[in-house]
Each structure stands twice: as structure tokens, then as C-alpha cells.
Write an enzyme that holds these catalytic residues in place. Structure first.
Site, short mmCIF file in Angstrom:
data_model
loop_
_atom_site.label_atom_id
_atom_site.label_comp_id
_atom_site.label_asym_id
_atom_site.label_seq_id
_atom_site.Cartn_x
_atom_site.Cartn_y
_atom_site.Cartn_z
N GLN A 18 -17.09 -31.58 0.13
CA GLN A 18 -17.69 -30.26 -0.06
C GLN A 18 -19.21 -30.30 -0.08
O GLN A 18 -19.85 -29.27 0.10
CB GLN A 18 -17.16 -29.63 -1.35
N HIS A 110 -10.28 -36.70 -3.30
CA HIS A 110 -10.43 -35.26 -3.58
C HIS A 110 -10.07 -34.48 -2.32
O HIS A 110 -10.93 -34.13 -1.51
CB HIS A 110 -11.86 -34.95 -4.04
N ASN A 153 -7.49 -35.97 -7.17
CA ASN A 153 -7.85 -34.64 -7.66
C ASN A 153 -6.75 -33.62 -7.38
O ASN A 153 -6.23 -33.55 -6.25
CB ASN A 153 -9.13 -34.16 -6.97
N GLU A 154 -6.44 -32.86 -8.39
CA GLU A 154 -5.47 -31.77 -8.28
C GLU A 154 -4.28 -32.14 -7.39
O GLU A 154 -4.06 -31.54 -6.34
CB GLU A 154 -6.14 -30.48 -7.77
C1 BGC Z 1 -10.97 -28.03 -6.49
C2 BGC Z 1 -12.35 -27.84 -5.90
C3 BGC Z 1 -12.55 -26.38 -5.56
C4 BGC Z 1 -12.52 -25.60 -6.86
C5 BGC Z 1 -12.81 -24.12 -6.73
C6 BGC Z 1 -10.51 -26.90 -7.34
O1 BGC Z 1 -9.34 -26.42 -6.77
O2 BGC Z 1 -10.84 -29.29 -7.07
O3 BGC Z 1 -12.46 -28.68 -4.80
O4 BGC Z 1 -13.73 -26.16 -4.86
O5 BGC Z 1 -11.28 -25.77 -7.49
O6 BGC Z 1 -11.84 -23.46 -6.02
#
Ligand code: BGC
Length: 397
Positions: A18, A110, A153-154
């Protein structure tokens, strides 16, 4: 006065794809090229070259921690090939953080995959776990001294993305639907498929001890939707929470910390998740203005996993920075209340340091710092100084 403990981590987060720019060798770059409706990430914020400036802004404001991620596609441009120059690049980032008095929190994955990994079938491919393990093995030596490492991540959002892509392939529908931008305002994205979730759990568990061997505390960072039941929605809540969150929190029971990422909250009735109500207060990604979500999120995570919580993301997509300050102030109060009630929270990392590429879109601005996308000039917003001041004092008035 609301106070936070000494040693609390105060910082901001970013993700490689990002902010770095030119993630040419990733599956996302390919996706951007092919999907109508997606904006290009291009040079992004050019943080690949400007990370020192980014970290200095953060440190000068008074923050003491920076979460960033390593781009696997740079470390392993091809299967089985490791770039030592890129490893050194990320080590320089870690050293820069130390020199500036910043605690680095490093994410190993990520959302983005090397293109070759995606072509092998990605996380659902036959070699996925071995490939990820091999990548993490290569990275371990540069993590020396890093106290907190997040593996993936997530994973729950990654599972949504993978499940949505699979559904798109099945429907042969070409239009891109961003999971983070459009997920709440357009037809709901599918629930993550549990088999995808299980695979990610396997990947996380496969590298957990490797990371610990490097001396770091290990965890993963889970999107928390702060779901709450309407009367009659209790059973549905349990069911949805399992596929969307708890399956991933379950795996975090064996971790040293649970990364909590919270933005908004949603109600669940007997039929499912209610759409965010139409309101002028909604954020630029269509979600409800719910700063209290953070308190709900950390309470649920801590109660479920029993391990300490690190807030690895919390923020708001909004143009009006005064609103960002108001949101963050209220979110931190809900966090402090949870801590008073006994939730062990290690720190608060705001999403995001910079206005960055929001997975297919540039419109939603989450940053404490604005970035000119041609000159890459950084302009701190008042919210950066505000958060830095809270961090220095360890207190909210
Ligand atoms: C993610 C980020 C994303 C943020 C805002 C999360 O889902 O880890 O990469 O930019 O939220 O939407």
C-alpha cells in the site's frame, strides 16, 4: 483523565504494497492490470525509498512504534530464489526504527503474494505451507531484535478475498469489488470459506516457532467486526463469528499476542449481518462511525484467546481530519475502559501513517499524513501531532 500504562506502544501501521510502490512481482499488481474498475497502485507513496522520512515523521511527533510489512515477492522473486539485497533493505528499515527510538512491529504477509506463488494456486496450492515456511526461514536472520512479529495480516479478510476471487471465477464476473471499500455498501461478500481459513491457520502454525526462535513474540492480526446481536440474533451471531473471526482467534490461543484490527461495528439479527445504516456520518468506505468498536473488539479477542492484545490497526477513512481526531479520541477511551476492566493491551497502532493505496482505490484516506502522489511530499495532518501528544503524555484529557 484517562491514562495508559508506561511502556505502552503508541504508533501507526502500514503495509508494504500500500505504500512502497511498484510491487510488480505480486498477484495484486496483476489483478490491478486485469480488473476493470481498479485504480492502479503505481508508485504508491514511494515508501520503498522514503521509509526513513516516514519513520522520522512518526518519531518526531512523539510516537514510539511503527508496524510495517515485508513484501514476500521482493524477498523471493522466484520460487526457491532469495534476494539478499532485499533482505538487507528490510534490515535497514528495522535498523532505522531502532536508531529513531521506534519499536518495529513486523508483518510477514499483508494480503499480497508473489505472482509465482499465486500461479501455483496461492494459499490453496499444494506447496503453500512449504513455500511460506521457506520464505519465513529466509527472513528470520534479519528479524534480530524485533520484539513483535505478525505472521499473516487479517487471515480472515484474506480468506474473504480468496473466497470472493473463487466466486468471481465461478461467475466469470469481471468487475472488481474491493473487500475493504465496497464490502459493506454493495452486495455482501461471501463468508470466508472455512477450508481457506484452516489452510491459513496451518500456515500460521507452521512458522510460529520459527519466529519465536528469532526471539520475537509471535501473533497474527485479525480483523474484528465487533458484531453484536439484536434480540433473536444470538445464534446467528455465534455462527457468523465462528467463520469470520473465532476460527482465527482459536489459532491465536497458542500465540504470544493477538493483533486486533477494528474500524466499525455491525448488528446481527436472525437473518444475518445488517448493512451499515445509511447516515451522513458514514466513513468514506461506507461503514458506520463507531469508535466504540475498538473496546468491543479487544474485549472479545482477549476473552476468547486469553493472550495479551496488541491493537495493530484502528482508524477511519475520512477527509475531515478533525473527525479523525474525534474518532480516535473516542476509540482510545473505549480501549482504556476495557483495560480498566482487566483486558491486557500492549499498545495502539493507528491505521494508517500515510494516505495510501486502499486495495483498488485511492479515495479513502486513512492517513495521519497526506502524500502528494507526484512529488511524494508528506504533509502531516493535525491528527499526527494530536496522537503523538497523547503518546508522550500517555493520557487523554
Ligand atoms: C487492512 C489494511 C486496510 C485497512 C483499511 C485492513 O483491512 O489490513 O490493509 O487498508 O484495513 O481498510
Amino acid at each position: 483523565m484517562t491514562t495508559f500504562p508506561a511502556g505502552f506502544l503508541w504508533g501507526a501501521s502500514t503495509a508494504a504494497y500500500q505504500v512502497e510502490g511498484n510491487g510488480l512481482n505480486t498477484d495484486w499488481w496483476q489483478r490491478e492490470k486485469l480488473m476493470p474498475g481498479m485504480e492502479r497502485s503505481g508508485d504508491a507513496c514511494d515508501s520503498y525509498h522514503r521509509y526513513h522520512e516516514d519513520m522520522r515523521l512518526l518519531a518526531d511527533a512523539g510516537l514510539n512504534s511503527y508496524r510495517f510489512s515485508i513484501e514476500w515477492a521482493r524477498i523471493q522473486p522466484e520460487a526457491g530464489m532469495t534476494s539478499h539485497a532485499e533482505l538487507e533493505h528490510y534490515r535497514r528499515m528495522i535498523d532505522t526504527a531502532f536508531r529513531l527510538g521506534i519499536t518495529p512491529v513486523v508483518t510477514l504477509h499483508h494480503f499480497t503474494n508473489p505472482l509465482w506463488f499465486a500461479q501455483e494456486g496461492g494459499w490453496m496450492g499444494p506447496n503453500a505451507i512449504d513455500r511460506f515456511h521457506d520464505y519465513v526461514e529466509q527472513v528470520i536472520p534479519i528479524l534480530d531484535g524485533v520484539p513483535y512479529v505478525a505472521t499473516i495480516n487479517e487471515p480472515n479478510m484474506a480468506a474473504v478475498i480468496i473466497s470472493a476471487m473463487r466466486a468471481m471465477e465461478r461467475r466469470d464476473k469481471g468487475e472488481w469489488q474491493s473487500p475493504t471499500v465496497d464490502g459493506n455498501s454493495r452486495p455482501p461478500l461471501p463468508d470466508p470459506e472455512p477450508e481457506v481459513g484452516q489452510r491459513l491457520v496451518e500456515a500460521h502454525e507452521a512458522v510460529r516457532d520459527l519466529v519465536r526462535g528469532a526471539g520475537a513474540k509471535v501473533g497474527w492480526t485479525i480483523a474484528n467486526q465487533a458484531l453484536q446481536a439484536r434480540p433473536g440474533g444470538e445464534e446467528k451471531l455465534e455462527q457468523l463469528r465462528w467463520v469470520r473471526e473465532d476460527l482465527y482467534l482459536e489459532a491465536s490461543k497458542g500465540d504470544d499476542f493477538t493483533g486486533v484490527q477494528s474500524y466499525s461495528a455491525q448488528w446481527v439479527n436472525a437473518d444475518g449481518i445488517e448493512a451499515h445504516p445509511d447516515s451522513p456520518d458514514n466513513t468514506l468506505v461506507g461503514t458506520a462511525y463507531r469508535p466504540d468498536a475498538l473496546g468491543l473488539a479487544v474485549r472479545h479477542a482477549a476473552e476468547y484467546t486469553g493472550v495479551p492484545v496488541l491493537v495493530t490497526e484502528n482508524g477511519i477513512a475520512i477527509a475531515d481530519d478533525a473527525r479523525r481526531i474525534a474518532y480516535t479520541d473516542a476509540a482510545l477511551r473505549s480501549l482504556a475502559d476495557a483495560m480498566t476492566d482487566g483486558v491486557n493491551v500492549l499498545g495502539y497502532l493507528h491505521w494508517s501513517l500515510l494516505d495510501n493505496y486502499e486495495w483498488g482505490h485511492w479515495g479513502p484516506t486513512f492517513g495521519l499524513v497526506a502524500v502528494d502522489r507526484t512529488t511524494f511530499r508528506r504533509t502531516p495532518k493535525p491528527s499526527l501531532a494530536w496522537l503523538g501528544d497523547v503518546a508522550r503524555r500517555g493520557a487523554l484529557d
